[in-house]
Design an enzyme around this catalytic site. Structure first.
Site, short mmCIF file in Angstrom:
data_model
loop_
_atom_site.label_atom_id
_atom_site.label_comp_id
_atom_site.label_asym_id
_atom_site.label_seq_id
_atom_site.Cartn_x
_atom_site.Cartn_y
_atom_site.Cartn_z
N GLU A 8 1.01 -1.21 -0.04
CA GLU A 8 -0.08 0.08 -0.08
C GLU A 8 0.86 1.25 -0.08
O GLU A 8 1.88 1.29 0.84
CB GLU A 8 -0.92 0.07 1.19
N CYS A 17 -5.17 5.38 6.00
CA CYS A 17 -4.87 4.18 5.24
C CYS A 17 -6.18 3.25 4.95
O CYS A 17 -7.19 3.24 5.97
CB CYS A 17 -3.88 3.05 5.94
N CYS A 65 -5.25 -1.32 6.44
CA CYS A 65 -5.44 -1.40 7.88
C CYS A 65 -6.55 -0.46 8.38
O CYS A 65 -6.59 0.58 8.72
CB CYS A 65 -4.48 -1.20 8.83
N HIS A 99 -6.37 3.37 12.43
CA HIS A 99 -5.95 4.99 12.65
C HIS A 99 -7.37 5.18 13.29
O HIS A 99 -7.13 6.19 14.35
CB HIS A 99 -5.74 5.46 11.34
N ARG A 147 0.67 -4.19 10.99
CA ARG A 147 1.99 -3.84 10.60
C ARG A 147 3.03 -3.50 11.86
O ARG A 147 4.30 -3.42 11.40
CB ARG A 147 2.17 -2.87 9.32
N SER A 157 5.02 1.59 9.49
CA SER A 157 6.03 1.66 8.18
C SER A 157 6.71 2.89 8.56
O SER A 157 7.96 2.84 7.70
CB SER A 157 5.25 1.66 7.11
N CYS A 166 3.34 -0.62 4.50
CA CYS A 166 2.01 0.26 4.24
C CYS A 166 2.72 1.70 4.32
O CYS A 166 2.63 2.37 5.22
CB CYS A 166 0.96 -0.01 5.14
N CYS A 178 -0.80 6.73 2.49
CA CYS A 178 -1.97 6.07 2.06
C CYS A 178 -2.06 6.98 0.60
O CYS A 178 -2.25 7.93 0.24
CB CYS A 178 -3.19 6.56 2.79
#
Length: 588
Positions: A14, A61, A64, A68, A500, A523, A567, A570
């Protein structure tokens, strides 16, 4: 001969990620990780009502899809000392767990497996021998010769149609692939099976959160009411619901559906995902020596039994492991200024205190300043700034976060099921304990924690049902909280273990609105660039020492990077309607 290998973008992730690797004698001597798209959600959130922050932050994102939102509402609840009812905590646990199981299965089959599975080779497989192989490793019902013959025909139709469709642009036939044709066919069949399976799993989020992706949330609980009357559907609107129409109240039929979904998840993990991981890994045991990373691991902790104020009740404990030493777990303080800091010495940002100093997220700044070459560029300026990702550090040290960190932490803290699963995996693959700290270990850890979490879901569900039977239907805090009752200044941190890795949202509230908001995502920890001391981020460190068979087809880079499940910022732009080149691998 020295060469520079550039892979931009890394696909099957992503977001937008560029990897540059310098090689000597066919071995990577230095790697540079660059996030090539800025996020900027923190800037958008300034000046807004903190109760609305989750709806914006959740859009960081779409993979996932809820993490968030969870971190955001937890941040506001922490800042305002706003407790939530036990039922809300159980429902959140179930939703987070469903995200894990869904995300990890999807990653294994649809993002990572194709680094190990040669799709074209599956055309040569004997369906009868494939059936025998599948039945030797599990009791999954869909393992007949006819089933695998049908799957092989679907794949053959792709090829004879002049394209591989969803399997296009792979490095098929690369000598790094080691699976026999029958194992390849089994994996491809389960790839297609997982596509159907995930549709059912996603319904759990829709039942509790109204929709998927991006289910609804609520500061102070969850937006779904619980109804024990089948003829009274209701609406899930808490007294402070600020997120749209809300979720339809969950009745007994919905709760039974949740139970069925948990059963489906558990069956697929036990009978397909775990056996496939062990079977595929057995052909790639040499990968136990590659991809270690920085050797430091961190977890924030998650899945509370008694609320976020009692970390001792977390299923996944918090802590830090240094230099692969599982005998010592260091404590982590999310609020301490000297524990977590972000650096921008090699990032396209400026700090008011200078690029060489770190800032705790409460004091974090998002001052964009792109100083790199004009795109499209030939290579990164790795001696300067080269990424839109910052470099988070714990007490100045780089940390790996994610499934491997969590499994190591559970193991170090004496979690019996984790220790049993780890020991079983090492015995089955006949690899030493050092194999945990590798690309192979990172991939196996993701599977093992999926098993741990899906097993825990039944307990949370049973507790929710027990509460309901005892007459407790509360899913949100009914105390009225309006900005006039808040302190003039408040700050808090909302954290969780996203699939992640460790995810934290830090919020500063002044006069009822958001004054500062910083999200440090998994990430960022793993994919961030080098810091002012020259310390590599985990991606960069994990690629060092990796031999490349063919720099023009760097499947080895993909294997290790995908083992982290990147990831990045976004982004939805993954195709080009004008047909322009989307993936470029260059060797210089």
């Amino acid at each position: 001969m020295n060469q520079r290998v550039v892979v931009d973008p890394i696909t099957r992730i992503e977001g937008h990620l560029r990897i540059e690797a310098e090689t000597e004698g066919g071995v990577i001597t230095q790697a540079s990780s660059s996030g090539t798209m800025v996020r900027g959600i923190e800037i958008i959130l300034r000046g807004r009502d903190p109760r609305d922050a989750w709806a914006y932050a959740q859009r960081i994102c779409g993979v996932c899809t809820l993490v968030h939102g969870i971190a955001s509402v937890r941040a506001v609840e922490n800042a305002l000392n706003y407790p939530i009812p036990p039922n809300a905590q159980l429902i959140r646990n179930l939703m987070i767990a469903a995200q894990y199981v869904h995300d990890h299965v999807m990653h294994f089959y649809h993002l990572h497996a194709l680094d190990w599975v040669d799709v074209v080779s599956a055309l040569k497989a004997d369906p009868k021998a494939t059936s025998e192989l599948a039945q030797s490793i599990s009791h999954y019902s869909k393992s007949s010769p006819g089933y695998f013959a049908d799957m092989q025909k679907k794949l053959k139709d792709f090829v004879e149609g002049g394209q591989l469709g969803i399997f296009a642009n792979g490095y098929w036939g690369h000598p790094a692939y080691k699976l026999p044709p029958e194992a390849n066919l089994m994996a491809v069949a389960h790839y297609l099976e997982a596509l159907s399976w995930q549709r059912e799993v996603a319904k759990l989020h829709a039942i509790f959160g109204g929709k998927n992706p991006h289910p609804n949330f609520l500061v102070g609980g969850v937006p779904c009411a619980i109804s024990v009357h089948p003829d009274h559907p209701g609406r899930g609107k808490g007294p402070h619901f600020r997120g749209g129409a809300g979720a339809t109240a969950v009745d007994l039929t919905g709760l039974q559906k949740v139970k069925d979904i948990i059963g489906q998840m558990r069956d697929f993990v036990d009978q397909v995902y775990v056996p496939d991981t062990l079977a595929i890994a057995s052909f790639y045991k040499d990968w136990a020596q590659y991809g270690e990373g920085v050797g430091n691991f961190m977890t924030y902790g998650d899945f509370p039994a008694n609320g976020m104020d009692d970390p001792s009740s977390f299923l996944i404990p918090s802590g830090v492991i240094l230099n692969r030493d599982l005998s010592t777990v260091h404590e982590l303080d999310m609020n301490a200024a000297d524990h977590i800091q972000e650096y921008v010495s090699h990032s396209w940002y400026d700090y008011s205190v200078g690029k060489e100093k770190g800032l705790h997220p409460y004091d974090g700044e998002t001052n964009l300043n792109y100083t790199g070459p004009t795109p499209p560029y030939e290579h990164l300026e790795v001696d300067k700034s080269y990424s839109w990702l910052k470099s988070p550090r714990w007490k100045g040290k780089p940390m790996e976060v994610g499934p491997l960190a969590r499994v190591l932490m559970l193991h170090a803290r004496g979690h019996a099921q984790t220790q049993e699963l780890v020991n079983m995996t090492l015995r089955t693959l006949d690899v030493p304990v050092q194999a945990l700290f590798s690309t192979l270990g990172r991939t196996a850890a993701r599977t093992l924690e999926t098993k741990i979490i899906v097993d825990a879901m039944a307990g949370w569900y049973n507790q929710l049902i027990a509460n309901i039977k005892a007459g407790d239907l509360r899913t949100f805090n009914e105390t009225l909280w309006e900005p006039a009752t808040w302190p003039q200044t408040a700050r808090g941190v909302g954290y969780m273990e996203a699939p992640r890795g460790a995810l934290g949202h830090w919020i500063v509230i002044k006069n009822g609105t958001i004054d500062n908001y910083q999200a440090v995502v998994p990430s960022t920890w793993n994919a961030g660039p080098r810091d002012a001391q020259g310390q590599d981020g985990p991606y960069e460190a994990a690629l060092k020492g990796q031999p490349l068979h063919d720099p023009k087809q760097p499947i080895e880079i993909l294997r290790t990077i995908h083992s982290f499940d990147p990831c990045i910022a976004c982004a939805v732009h993954v195709t080009d309607p004008d047909g322009e080149e989307l993936v470029k691998v260059t060797v210089r």
